[in-house]
Design a protein around this motif. Sequence first.
Motif, short mmCIF file in Angstrom:
data_model
loop_
_atom_site.label_atom_id
_atom_site.label_comp_id
_atom_site.label_asym_id
_atom_site.label_seq_id
_atom_site.Cartn_x
_atom_site.Cartn_y
_atom_site.Cartn_z
N UNK A 262 114.01 -48.40 -26.31
CA UNK A 262 112.94 -48.43 -25.33
C UNK A 262 113.39 -48.29 -23.89
N UNK A 263 114.70 -48.21 -23.66
CA UNK A 263 115.18 -48.08 -22.28
C UNK A 263 114.67 -46.78 -21.66
N UNK A 264 114.72 -45.70 -22.43
CA UNK A 264 114.28 -44.41 -21.91
C UNK A 264 112.82 -44.16 -22.27
N UNK A 265 112.04 -43.78 -21.28
CA UNK A 265 110.66 -43.35 -21.47
C UNK A 265 110.66 -41.90 -21.95
N UNK A 266 109.81 -41.59 -22.91
CA UNK A 266 109.69 -40.20 -23.34
C UNK A 266 109.12 -39.40 -22.17
N UNK A 267 109.76 -38.27 -21.78
CA UNK A 267 109.43 -37.63 -20.49
C UNK A 267 108.19 -36.74 -20.49
N UNK A 268 107.61 -36.45 -21.66
CA UNK A 268 106.41 -35.61 -21.74
C UNK A 268 105.33 -36.40 -22.50
N UNK A 269 104.17 -36.53 -21.92
CA UNK A 269 103.05 -37.25 -22.55
C UNK A 269 103.50 -38.58 -23.18
N UNK A 270 104.16 -39.45 -22.41
CA UNK A 270 104.65 -40.71 -23.00
C UNK A 270 103.52 -41.53 -23.63
N UNK A 271 103.82 -42.08 -24.81
CA UNK A 271 102.84 -42.89 -25.52
C UNK A 271 101.89 -42.10 -26.39
N UNK A 272 101.98 -40.77 -26.35
CA UNK A 272 101.10 -39.93 -27.14
C UNK A 272 101.92 -39.12 -28.14
N UNK A 273 101.32 -38.74 -29.26
CA UNK A 273 102.07 -37.95 -30.25
C UNK A 273 102.60 -36.66 -29.64
N UNK A 274 103.83 -36.31 -30.01
CA UNK A 274 104.43 -35.09 -29.51
C UNK A 274 105.34 -34.49 -30.57
N UNK A 275 105.95 -33.36 -30.25
CA UNK A 275 106.73 -32.62 -31.24
C UNK A 275 107.96 -32.03 -30.56
N UNK A 276 108.99 -31.81 -31.37
CA UNK A 276 110.23 -31.21 -30.87
C UNK A 276 110.36 -29.77 -31.36
N UNK A 277 110.75 -28.90 -30.45
CA UNK A 277 111.09 -27.53 -30.83
C UNK A 277 112.55 -27.42 -31.26
N UNK A 278 113.39 -28.38 -30.85
CA UNK A 278 114.80 -28.37 -31.23
C UNK A 278 115.37 -29.76 -31.08
N UNK A 279 116.33 -30.08 -31.93
CA UNK A 279 116.98 -31.38 -31.89
C UNK A 279 118.38 -31.25 -31.31
#
Length: 643
Positions: free
Chosen positions: A34-51
């Motif tokens: 939890x130290x890092x906030x997700x940088x796009x639409x934090x708190x909402x479902x999202x998807x990765x194009x690459x890992x």
Amino acid sequence: MGLRPAPMAGQEPDSLTKPAAKQGSSPRSAVAPGYFLFPIKPGKPNFLAASMGELRPNHFHGGLDIKTDGRTDLPVYASADGYVSRMKQSAFGYGNVLYITHPNGLTTVYGHLNRFMGPVAAALREKQYEKQSYEQEMFFTKDQFPVKRGEVVALSGNTGGSAGPHLHWEVRDAQDNQLNPLQWGGFSEIQDHIAPTLQAFAVEPLTIDARVQGRFDKAVLVPKVAPAAGVATAWPDTINAYGTVGILLQAFDRYDNAWNKNGLQKVEVKVNGQPHYAHTVDNVPFPSGTRTVNQHVDYEWMMTQGRTLQKLFVDDGNDLSMYTTGPGKGKLRVEDGKLYSVEVLMSDSYGNTTPLSFVLRGQKPEYTKTRSAAVKKPALRWEITRNILKVIAADPDTASQGANAVLLRGSRRLELKPSYTTQSQNVYLYDLRAGLPDSIRFGGITKRFDRQALIPAGTEQGFADNFLNLSFAPQTLFDTLYLQTSYKDGAWTVQSPRQSLYLPLRITLKPPTEVADKEHSAVYLVNARGGRSYVGGKWEGNQVTFPAKVFGQFRIFSDTIPPSARLVRKGAGGLTFQVGDNLSGLNSYTLLVGGRFRLLRYEYKNSTLFTEPNDTVGPPLRGPATLRITDQAGNEKVLSFNL
């Protein structure tokens, strides 16, 4: 040097006793979940194009590619408190990229941005006008531009080498190692309950005495029915092998509700229930280690067969820190009459795991022969695998033993017995470290051996002939190179693009006739389809020197045609120019409005130059204007118009 049989040194079986000490090794950074906030639409479902760590051409993917709903200008949030330590604008690579350094010493990287936000954007704009150039890189101290967790620091984009709108997001340590952001517990925004999917695996002989299924060939094993994600695969047939062999793997992973294929985070190998090999892609040194992906995978197989097989052993020249092996570095020594139960575990960053199991049976090779009535006359060809020369001779003779092949060097000769004969194809094996032959003879056929020198890795080496000079630095090569060069009709060929370089090779071309227009002439890399890409080079007399990042064919072309430019849009929204060049490519561009510099942005993906609507520093778009562009060869185009 004469020809002599080479020793066939064996290796002891592995026991997983210690991790390998490699370049870029650093302690695992402790980051609380939890130290890092997700940088796009934090708190909402999202998807990765690459890992993190996906196997890309010439590099490991260094972070996460976060989807942005197929559009640009989504808010990008600072992942933690810190300060903007660096920013860069470029038409290539990461495009517009921002670096935020945090109190724990880690830095988050935000790439392919459309716009920067806040006071740092104003500082950049001021610098661009001061230097009269869009492309800038700036570094800052911790007191200049502090940011808070959740602060909007940029808008997402599609700049640089991006193939579509997304945010490239990384975490790096103080040594610039790229760290997997998912290793500290993942993010609720990204759901993953899907285990990896097996595509294929392979077993490859690694030493001259080794065999797989009786042959000195890589055996690529593909399930007849593609297994579903997470489904355990037990290979039904026992695989005969002998000597030192390596295991290779092709697999992918997916996230929930996403179609695109991603890479694996971790692979483990057990042999007879004991740990044998493991790698975890959580830490890749940047930029020094990322190109080592070409040694982590079977590069030549990828280039020729289109199948990306990652080696589950540490090959020579691979000094990454992500492996844990015993003294054999994951290579397995298979002994006659013994069984080896192999289990491969493929895992993603969320702990989903897929197992593969198979059995190797040790079977010492003996000479065997099978015939084919289709072979009517002798033929001869050869190839090089690692340090082994493999000679293949089509032999129509019906004798129970195939005839010998002969290696010639000056007045010396070495006769080779066939190791085996398959469908009337005799196979002969020879370790080239014992000396390079001049030619190979079978029956009435003699073929010249066209490798000119053995170039070992890790040393400074030079090679010269009438047409070129090559300078190898200690880190130019991953492993030993058997050099092949040629010159014909203005084309210099240096090795094959099926082999990779680690760091650039310094090449000097020596044209046999005088190049008339050196000012506009440069070196170009020519691909198999005839496509040309500018390399450049520095002329000294009638010779030109350049650094080559890849092997291939090089030619010298003269570019005397200026680039093209036309104004395709003007209005309240700004200006857009369509630009192009016939050969060397765009090098510089300057727009003057009323004699004053006005900033332009270049997007190479659609060959446009355009003004930015948020530019309040430059002169208004009114009055006489001039666009001046040059190409890499120094040709200039001037476009004058009124606004």
